[in-house]
Design an enzyme around this catalytic site. Structure first.
Site, PDB file in Angstrom:
ATOM      1  CB  SER A  96      -0.941   0.006   1.199  1.00  0.00           C
ATOM      2  OG  SER A  96      -0.203  -0.027   2.395  1.00  0.00           O
TER       3      SER A  96
ATOM      4  CG  HIS B 245      -1.158   3.400   5.344  1.00  0.00           C
ATOM      5  ND1 HIS B 245      -2.476   3.080   5.314  1.00  0.00           N
ATOM      6  CD2 HIS B 245      -0.540   2.512   4.527  1.00  0.00           C
ATOM      7  CE1 HIS B 245      -2.654   2.030   4.520  1.00  0.00           C
ATOM      8  NE2 HIS B 245      -1.489   1.671   4.035  1.00  0.00           N
TER       9      HIS B 245
ATOM     10  CG  ASP C 198      -5.235   4.416   5.996  1.00  0.00           C
ATOM     11  OD1 ASP C 198      -5.389   4.063   4.830  1.00  0.00           O
ATOM     12  OD2 ASP C 198      -4.135   4.553   6.548  1.00  0.00           O
TER      13      ASP C 198
END
Lengths: 178, 179
Positions: free
Chosen positions: A55, A95, A121
């Site tokens: 990701s 992230h 998210d």
């Protein structure tokens, strides 16, 4: 090979065997000490993490290693890459912070997004959770080392491989004489 | 003595330590490089609305819209230990509710070898500019900055703010019609 190792083991006397066991214990405990020492120095509960998903591509690929810090005196800012845990998920997520609000009373809430994901998210957080706070955070990525973590990924995916590696290393340390 | 296994072991051990050493040298070689750069940012059109935020609280929150100009040349930032730049345009402001808010409005990934000269005119923002309350209308001090996160081949991951920011203010009235 295993046969010769066992022969070697049989040829040792008692003292030698105890000595080998102690040196084995030294290796295990010094590894643990290094890990715990890193935890103290970096302030993070997990100072080194392996990237498990794509990701954050093309920055981080599966198997890359990240070094984290988590100093309280150093506030989170937008654009930093954070590692956080979500309730109900065992695996921490790596992230980037894309939104941050620091309240008048000192509370900080932030929202994250993966570089390779098109949406933020909120869908990954616990049901009803809209923001992350500092207690969800494991650390912030400070250093990067490519590919090294692939070994641990293989070990987790093939438990037999992990057992074989650990058994071989253990036997080697027990049998090997200086 | 020199069985196939011991030869293989020596070869693998030597290769690995050599790789580790080279990786460390690569990290050291760019440890003290100055990555600062400058950017020119300007806003073209600024509008604020008051609409329900269905992605969060469903309450009416301030939503800003802006188009911006951006010029920057980041060619000099790249060296052999820069794999990728992650550029992001941040709006930073204070409101009655928050002492500091930061919202990323736009981002871009530049890989090594790609064009690193930016010249955008009247760009739309990539992400919504939501406040978590009503802190945008009449806000007279919103700062736009361009920052970049350097992703190395191996090494540190610095976040660097480009010099040259732009301060703008939101209008004192909400826009009701479609902007």
């Amino acid at each position: 090979m295993i046969q010769s190792a066992l022969d070697e083991l049989r040829r040792m006397n008692k003292r030698q065997f105890i000595y080998q066991c102690l040196s084995f214990g030294m290796i295990v405990s010094s590894a643990l000490m290094i890990w715990k020492g890193l935890m103290v120095v970096t302030g993070s509960e997990s100072p080194i993490v392996v990237v498990l998903s794509g990701s954050m591509e093309p920055a981080f690929h599966r198997g890359d290693l990240l070094f984290l810090t988590n100093f309280e005196s150093d506030p989170v800012r937008v654009g930093e890459i954070v590692v956080f845990k979500v309730e109900g998920r065992d695996i921490p997520i790596v992230h980037r912070v894309v939104k941050l609000h620091e309240g008048r009373n000192g509370t900080v809430k932030f929202l994250t997004k993966g570089d390779n994901n098109s949406v933020d998210d909120r869908g990954l957080y616990a049901p009803g959770q809209l923001w992350l706070t500092s207690k969800d955070m494991v650390g912030r990525a400070r250093g990067f080392l490519p590919h090294v973590g692939m070994v641990t990924i293989y070990m987790n995916e093939y438990p037999k491989f992990k057992c074989a590696v650990l058994a071989a290393l253990g036997l080697y340390v027990l049998v090997h004489r200086e | 003595m020199h069985s196939l296994l011991s030869r293989g072991n020596a070869l693998v051990a030597y290769t690995l330590s050599l790789l580790a050493c080279l990786t460390f040298m690569c990290f050291l070689s760019t440890l003290f490089v100055d990555y600062r750069s400058s950017a020119a940012i300007n806003t073209v059109k600024v509008v604020v609305k008051n609409v329900p935020d269905y992605s969060a609280s469903r309450e009416k929150c301030d939503l800003g819209f802006l188009t911006f100009d951006l010029q920057a040349n980041l060619t000099n930032v790249f060296n052999w230990n820069v794999k990728q730049l992650f550029l992001y345009l941040t709006a930073e402001y204070a409101s009655e509710k928050n002492s500091l808010s930061q919202v990323v409005l736009w981002d871009k990934i530049i890989l090594r070898g790609e064009n690193a000269i930016l010249d955008f005119k009247s760009m739309n923002s990539k992400y919504y500019f939501w406040d978590d309350g009503n802190g945008l209308r009449n806000n007279s001090h919103v700062t736009l900055t361009l920052s970049y996160n350097i992703i190395p081949n191996s090494g540190l991951l610095p976040n660097i703010g480009a010099t040259g920011h732009h301060i703008f203010q939101f209008p004192s009235e909400y826009t009701v019609s479609r902007a």
